[in-house]
Design an enzyme around this catalytic site. Structure first.
Site, PDB file in Angstrom:
ATOM      1  N   SER A 143     -19.454 -16.339 -72.709  1.00 47.41           N
ATOM      2  CA  SER A 143     -18.399 -15.788 -71.832  1.00 47.41           C
ATOM      3  C   SER A 143     -18.965 -14.784 -70.875  1.00 47.41           C
ATOM      4  CB  SER A 143     -17.249 -15.052 -72.555  1.00 47.41           C
ATOM      5  OG  SER A 143     -16.530 -14.281 -71.893  1.00 47.41           O
ATOM      6  N   TYR A 156     -14.587  -9.144 -79.530  1.00 42.87           N
ATOM      7  CA  TYR A 156     -14.594 -10.629 -78.651  1.00 42.87           C
ATOM      8  C   TYR A 156     -15.880 -10.393 -77.762  1.00 42.87           C
ATOM      9  CZ  TYR A 156     -14.229 -14.630 -75.851  1.00 42.87           C
ATOM     10  OH  TYR A 156     -14.201 -15.537 -74.989  1.00 42.87           O
TER      11      TYR A 156
HETATM   12  N1  NDP Z   1     -10.492 -19.631 -71.893  1.00 41.20           N
HETATM   13  C1  NDP Z   1     -11.085 -18.710 -71.301  1.00 41.20           C
HETATM   14  O1  NDP Z   1     -10.670 -17.785 -70.698  1.00 41.20           O
HETATM   15  C2  NDP Z   1     -12.562 -18.614 -71.869  1.00 41.20           C
HETATM   16  C3  NDP Z   1     -12.979 -19.270 -72.903  1.00 41.20           C
HETATM   17  N2  NDP Z   1     -14.196 -18.900 -73.335  1.00 41.20           N
HETATM   18  C4  NDP Z   1     -14.782 -19.718 -74.483  1.00 41.20           C
HETATM   19  O2  NDP Z   1     -14.861 -20.932 -74.563  1.00 41.20           O
HETATM   20  C5  NDP Z   1     -14.806 -21.501 -75.773  1.00 41.20           C
HETATM   21  C6  NDP Z   1     -13.182 -22.661 -75.625  1.00 41.20           C
HETATM   22  O3  NDP Z   1     -12.409 -21.529 -75.191  1.00 41.20           O
HETATM   23  P1  NDP Z   1     -11.042 -22.387 -75.168  1.00 41.20           P
HETATM   24  O4  NDP Z   1     -11.207 -23.783 -75.270  1.00 41.20           O
HETATM   25  O5  NDP Z   1     -10.529 -21.751 -73.804  1.00 41.20           O
HETATM   26  O6  NDP Z   1     -10.091 -21.783 -76.275  1.00 41.20           O
HETATM   27  P2  NDP Z   1      -9.022 -22.425 -77.233  1.00 41.20           P
HETATM   28  O7  NDP Z   1      -8.270 -21.213 -77.768  1.00 41.20           O
HETATM   29  O8  NDP Z   1      -8.289 -23.244 -76.363  1.00 41.20           O
HETATM   30  O9  NDP Z   1      -9.561 -23.260 -78.282  1.00 41.20           O
HETATM   31  C7  NDP Z   1     -10.654 -22.592 -79.016  1.00 41.20           C
HETATM   32  C8  NDP Z   1     -10.780 -23.710 -80.337  1.00 41.20           C
HETATM   33  O10 NDP Z   1     -11.527 -22.780 -81.240  1.00 41.20           O
HETATM   34  C9  NDP Z   1     -10.942 -23.455 -82.644  1.00 41.20           C
HETATM   35  N3  NDP Z   1     -11.042 -22.376 -83.712  1.00 41.20           N
HETATM   36  C10 NDP Z   1     -10.687 -21.209 -83.682  1.00 41.20           C
HETATM   37  N4  NDP Z   1     -10.714 -20.627 -84.930  1.00 41.20           N
HETATM   38  C11 NDP Z   1     -11.162 -21.483 -85.766  1.00 41.20           C
HETATM   39  C12 NDP Z   1     -11.535 -21.575 -87.111  1.00 41.20           C
HETATM   40  N5  NDP Z   1     -11.328 -20.795 -87.700  1.00 41.20           N
HETATM   41  N6  NDP Z   1     -11.812 -22.789 -87.665  1.00 41.20           N
HETATM   42  C13 NDP Z   1     -12.200 -23.832 -86.636  1.00 41.20           C
HETATM   43  N7  NDP Z   1     -11.726 -23.905 -85.605  1.00 41.20           N
HETATM   44  C14 NDP Z   1     -11.453 -22.671 -84.847  1.00 41.20           C
HETATM   45  C15 NDP Z   1      -9.496 -23.476 -82.215  1.00 41.20           C
HETATM   46  O11 NDP Z   1      -9.228 -24.794 -83.226  1.00 41.20           O
HETATM   47  P3  NDP Z   1      -7.899 -24.949 -83.703  1.00 41.20           P
HETATM   48  O12 NDP Z   1      -7.398 -26.755 -82.980  1.00 41.20           O
HETATM   49  O13 NDP Z   1      -7.924 -25.215 -85.238  1.00 41.20           O
HETATM   50  O14 NDP Z   1      -6.838 -24.053 -83.217  1.00 41.20           O
HETATM   51  C16 NDP Z   1      -9.351 -23.913 -80.955  1.00 41.20           C
HETATM   52  O15 NDP Z   1      -9.344 -25.449 -80.906  1.00 41.20           O
HETATM   53  C17 NDP Z   1     -14.620 -20.319 -76.537  1.00 41.20           C
HETATM   54  O16 NDP Z   1     -15.708 -20.160 -77.325  1.00 41.20           O
HETATM   55  C18 NDP Z   1     -14.174 -19.386 -75.797  1.00 41.20           C
HETATM   56  O17 NDP Z   1     -14.361 -18.153 -76.476  1.00 41.20           O
HETATM   57  C19 NDP Z   1     -15.217 -18.133 -72.635  1.00 41.20           C
HETATM   58  C20 NDP Z   1     -14.893 -17.591 -71.439  1.00 41.20           C
HETATM   59  C21 NDP Z   1     -13.432 -17.774 -70.859  1.00 41.20           C
HETATM   60  C1  AKB Z   2     -13.307 -14.356 -69.132  1.00 40.26           C
HETATM   61  C2  AKB Z   2     -12.243 -14.089 -69.887  1.00 40.26           C
HETATM   62  O1  AKB Z   2     -11.442 -13.139 -69.416  1.00 40.26           O
HETATM   63  C3  AKB Z   2     -11.861 -14.735 -71.070  1.00 40.26           C
HETATM   64  N1  AKB Z   2     -10.958 -13.834 -72.215  1.00 40.26           N
HETATM   65  C4  AKB Z   2     -13.123 -15.010 -72.149  1.00 40.26           C
HETATM   66  O2  AKB Z   2     -14.076 -14.498 -71.739  1.00 40.26           O
HETATM   67  O3  AKB Z   2     -12.735 -15.750 -73.291  1.00 40.26           O
END
Ligand code: NDP
Ligand code: AKB
Length: 266
Positions: A143, A156
């Site tokens: 991120s 986080y």
């Molecule tokens: N959205 C944003 O602003 C940003 C996101 N990111 C990173 O990008 C990646 C994808 O994010 P995004 O798609 O937006 O997030 P979402 O919350 O939409 O998806 C995250 C996924 O992680 C899975 N997950 C969480 N906990 C568990 C667990 N205990 N076991 C198995 N699976 C789990 C969830 O699965 P389940 O379907 O089971 O809930 C979900 O599908 C993440 O690593 C996030 O930190 C980075 C920067 C910005």
């Molecule tokens: C960039 C953001 O603010 C976001 N929450 C993330 O890092 O997942």
């Protein structure tokens, strides 16, 4: 399955998430069969059916909780043993938007379990096999907050700084063995992530928030290019080069075995 079958399976954690769905589809379109990982069987199955219908690729699902040691161990075992698995994409991630004085111990544990412990063990499961095979790809979603923390995302932020630091170490170790370790560092992106974190991205300036499809399209182009660092929203890549150079210069300035003058007693 083994390499004799000439299959390439991509394992995607967080596959049913806001980024993971389109990212998984994009991998299938690039010829990968898939193993989709998430917690909810029905959601994963619906996604798998959609991807099979759209691409004709073979798609398996693994409904498991990465924060559960026994369930994680099953996936680790498969990743270590199945030579058809040639790409691991770590997208699963959780967060809590909360002052550190108020975040619950349970949420801290969950964030560390998923974003750090499971992430590390999954990398560790494939790395020796990829290195021995002289090929393989590990994609780690970090991120922008790894580079500049946002106070209320405290744990986080730190977990994503860990993703960056471990990935950098793995790049240094595995690049010469033919393994690509790629970091994707998204900015704020409109996905259900925010809802589970307890903060609405609608409170941010709209122009600061990326569309999930745009992020995925950029990330997949970065994958096609074989980049180690994918910064989907950074136009001027010289800024990244300067950042990396400044880290190198900082450490060069520190590794001299002497005490800086300002710390010498008068
Ligand atoms: N959205 C944003 O602003 C940003 C996101 N990111 C990173 O990008 C990646 C994808 O994010 P995004 O798609 O937006 O997030 P979402 O919350 O939409 O998806 C995250 C996924 O992680 C899975 N997950 C969480 N906990 C568990 C667990 N205990 N076991 C198995 N699976 C789990 C969830 O699965 P389940 O379907 O089971 O809930 C979900 O599908 C993440 O690593 C996030 O930190 C980075 C920067 C910005
Ligand atoms: C960039 C953001 O603010 C976001 N929450 C993330 O890092 O997942």
């Amino acid at each position: 399955m083994n390499q004799a079958n000439n299959r390439n399976i991509a394992v995607v954690t967080g596959a049913a998430g806001g980024v993971g769905k389109a990212y998984s589809l994009g991998l299938a379109r690039r010829g990968y069969d898939l193993l989709l990982v998430g917690r909810t069987q029905a959601t994963l199955q619906t996604l798998a059916d959609e991807i099979v219908a759209a691409t004709g690729r073979s798609v398996e699902i693994a409904a498991l909780d990465l924060a559960d040691a026994a369930q994680l161990a099953q996936l680790v075992q498969r990743l270590g043993a199945d030579s058809s698995i040639t790409l691991l994409a770590n997208l699963a991630g959780v967060a809590q938007f909360s002052p550190f004085t108020q975040i619950s111990g349970g949420k801290i544990a969950q964030t560390i379990a998923v974003n750090i412990s499971a992430f590390t063990q999954l990398c560790h499961a494939v790395a020796p096999r990829f290195a021995a095979a002289g090929k393989g790809t590990i994609v780690n979603f970090a991120s922008v907050l790894a580079f500049r923390p946002w106070a209320e995302f405290n744990v986080y932020n730190a977990s994503k700084a860990y993703v960056v630091a471990l990935s950098q170490s793995l790049q240094a170790e595995l690049q010469e063995k033919g393994v690509l370790v790629q970091v994707v560092a998204p900015p704020a992106t409109a996905t259900p992530f925010w809802l589970q974190a307890g903060f609405s991205h609608e409170n941010l300036p709209a122009k600061a928030v990326m569309k999930a499809d745009d992020l995925v399209a950029a990330a997949l182009i970065g994958l096609d290019k074989g980049e180690q660092w994918v910064l989907p929203s950074l136009s001027d890549s010289a800024v990244w080069d300067a950042f990396q150079d400044s880290r190198v210069n900082l450490v060069k300035g520190m590794m001299n075995g002497t005490v800086a003058e300002r710390y010498i007693a008068a």
